[in-house]
Scaffold this active site. Structure first.
Site, short mmCIF file in Angstrom:
data_model
loop_
_atom_site.label_atom_id
_atom_site.label_comp_id
_atom_site.label_asym_id
_atom_site.label_seq_id
_atom_site.Cartn_x
_atom_site.Cartn_y
_atom_site.Cartn_z
CE1 TYR A 494 18.74 6.37 -18.63
CE2 TYR A 494 19.63 6.91 -16.51
CZ TYR A 494 19.12 5.82 -17.53
OH TYR A 494 19.19 4.66 -17.17
CG HIS A 495 23.73 13.42 -20.39
ND1 HIS A 495 24.94 13.18 -20.04
CD2 HIS A 495 23.14 13.13 -19.05
CE1 HIS A 495 25.17 12.73 -18.80
NE2 HIS A 495 24.18 12.75 -18.07
CG PHE A 496 17.34 11.75 -24.02
CD1 PHE A 496 17.56 10.89 -24.79
CD2 PHE A 496 17.19 11.66 -22.74
CE1 PHE A 496 17.41 9.53 -24.17
CE2 PHE A 496 16.76 10.51 -22.17
CZ PHE A 496 16.91 9.06 -22.95
#
Length: 560
Positions: A494-496
């Protein structure tokens, strides 16, 4: 967030009142005034979500936060190479504190070479030497053994970080096993990233310390020049076609989405919506790829590469099966005791994230010394063959060893296919073969090296050798099996980041300049993970706080 002249105070990095009897802490306090301390400045903060519910602050309850109102609940386009061919969850935070409401709280800055690369890409002022003071400015490090290294750390910031008061017994075993392999304990936020570490987290006394709690809670009700409106979703940035200035925003309230409201800004509009929502909002406002905007009938204000350069970390997992003496699945009374112990004293198993407090970095054959491209995380899981449900991280009977390619070559994009601001944007990736190779090497290391350590063998940990469905034609433990696993079952973190890339105007792929101002648009900045030209090889929240701290100074320099 809108800086105006008269009415409100800034939400960026405001000092909280604190009793500090340690003269050394006072000595290291940063004296640069915050935005809110400049006379006549004010801020309106519009947040699409709400406040921070109490259960979120329990570290072990993190899995319950993600499938909730605190998340946008996005998903990716189905890709054969990702998540077994299904859509992948694309969780982003929603509420005061953003992603820090639902993330796993790990304090991990990233390798200094990443920031030097940012500068080399045409962004003066973003080298590691330039950004280190801003990392330190936020930091209130509670662990003296780490904080004593004052070149890298500080003890007088607003954001508390430290190790959880409870350490899981299996965490210690994992650290011992990693050290058997010469992955020595190190502070990955200091001189060397390669090695292993019992991590620090955004926490204080066993409770989550989100950005909202650290920076907003102490001042939100006591500053007349700060207005915070929650459950208020911005739907468009108002930009003058002739002036090319951001004049304000349109927004709606969650309880009545049919009434549009307008907030005007006399100085600047700051977009801090994250690497998914910020590009969506820019495109809805007429700033983005011309073909996309014209196809939807959106009046084009500026043709910029908004939404491209999407980056993330990709990973797969190898499951470790624990024998009964190593499992932490409790009896009913044990759960009650743990809950009472936590809410009375913030102690015990719930004041931790199980084995997730262990990490390690190594180099693949593609990397160079002390610039690791593989990170291992040890995610606790409760496995039942006939049921699927969430449990607190402190209760588990398996550990998923996640191999993460933290210097990814994979790129993707965020796009829109409707003018409806309430529709999910398109999120898509094309997995690069390089990342498949890196992940495969990491899995090979886990099975052939880590699982053969004396520590794990003697303490009842073994590998689940049941092959995944699409890889049954390959023998488990062979490199071909690991490559099949990475090719079919990789999934994004979830490291956009990267979708409003920072770079000079000569870089056609850039959206903002080195001062985070949108190219060719006045009075509009983006301040979130979307500006990263290259994703840090780390959990990105620490770097996002650094970006916000630096943005605060950039804004002051522009207006004072």
């Amino acid at each position: 967030m809108f800086i105006t002249q008269h009415k409100y105070a800034t939400a960026v990095g405001i000092p909280k009142p604190r009793c500090n009897n340690d003269p050394m802490k006072r000595r290291f306090r940063f004296l640069t005034p915050r935005l809110s301390e400049i006379e006549g400045w004010s801020v309106l903060l519009l947040e699409a979500g709400g406040g921070e519910p109490l259960p979120v602050r329990v570290p072990s309850f993190t899995p319950f936060a993600r499938p909730s109102r605190l998340s946008w609940g996005f998903s990716t386009q189905p890709q054969e190479a990702l998540c077994g061919g299904e859509s992948c969850p694309a969780t982003t935070g929603r509420g005061l504190g953003g992603g820090s409401l639902i993330n796993l709280m790990m304090y991990n800055r990233g390798n200094e070479r990443i920031f030097n690369l940012w500068q080399e890409m045409g962004n003066p002022g973003w080298s590691f030497d330039d950004v280190l003071p801003y990392f330190k400015k936020s930091e209130d490090n509670l662990d003296s053994c780490i904080a004593n290294n004052t070149h890298y750390h500080n003890t007088a910031g607003l954001q508390t970080i430290g190790r959880f008061p409870h350490q899981d017994s299996n965490s210690r075993l994992l650290l011992n096993a990693l050290q058997e392999l010469d992955l020595k304990e190190t502070d990955i936020n200091a001189e060397s990233q390669a090695g292993s570490m019992r991590m620090q987290f955004f926490q204080n006394a066993g409770t989550r310390q989100s950005a909202g709690k650290a920076f907003l809670d102490p001042i939100r009700h006591g500053r007349p020049n700060l207005a915070i409106v929650t459950n208020a979703r911005v739907t468009k940035v108002i930009v003058g076609h002739e002036t090319r200035e951001a004049e304000g925003v349109e927004y709606v309230l969650e309880d009545n989405k049919f009434i549009k409201r307008i907030a005007f800004a006399s100085k600047e509009v700051l977009l801090c919506a994250g690497a998914v929502n910020s590009p969506q909002l820019l495109m809805l406002s007429g700033i983005g790829p011309i073909k996309t905007l014209q196809s939807l009938g959106i009046a084009v204000i500026e043709d910029l590469n908004v939404g491209r350069n999407l980056q993330n970390h990709f990973k797969t997992g190898i499951d470790l099966i624990l024998d009964e003496k190593r499992q932490t699945v409790p009896k009913n009374q044990d759960v009650v005791d743990d809950i009472l112990r936590y809410f009375w004293r913030h102690e015990g198993a719930l004041a931790s994230v199980g084995t997730f407090d262990v990490t390690a970095y190594i180099n693949s054959t593609f990397s160079t010394r002390n610039f690791p491209d593989i990170q291992f995380l040890f995610f606790p899981q409760f496995f039942h063959p006939n049921q699927s449900f969430h449990t607190p991280l402190s209760y588990y009977n398996r550990i998923s060893v996640e191999t993460i390619a933290v210097r990814p070559r994979t790129r993707g994009y965020i796009a829109i296919n409707t003018t409806d601001p309430f529709s999910q944007p398109i999120i898509n990736y094309i997995l690069d073969s390089h990342d498949i190779d890196v992940i495969s090497q990491g899995n090979d290391f886990v099975v052939k090296e880590l699982m053969n350590t004396k520590t794990l063998k003697e303490n009842g940990m073994s590998v689940d050798t049941e092959p995944n469905t699409k890889c049954k034609d390959f023998t488990f433990g062979t490199f071909n099996y690991f490559r099949c696993l990475a090719t079919n079952y990789s999934y994004p973190s979830y490291h956009f980041s990267g979708t409003c890339k920072m770079g000079p105007s000569s870089d056609r792929s850039a959206v903002v300049d080195s001062s985070l101002r949108v190219h060719k648009i006045k009075k509009l900045r983006v301040v979130d993970a979307s500006v990263m030209p290259v994703l840090v090889n780390a959990n990105p929240h620490a770097a996002v706080l650094m970006i916000a701290e630096k943005a605060s100074d950039l804004i002051k320099e522009a207006w004072t």
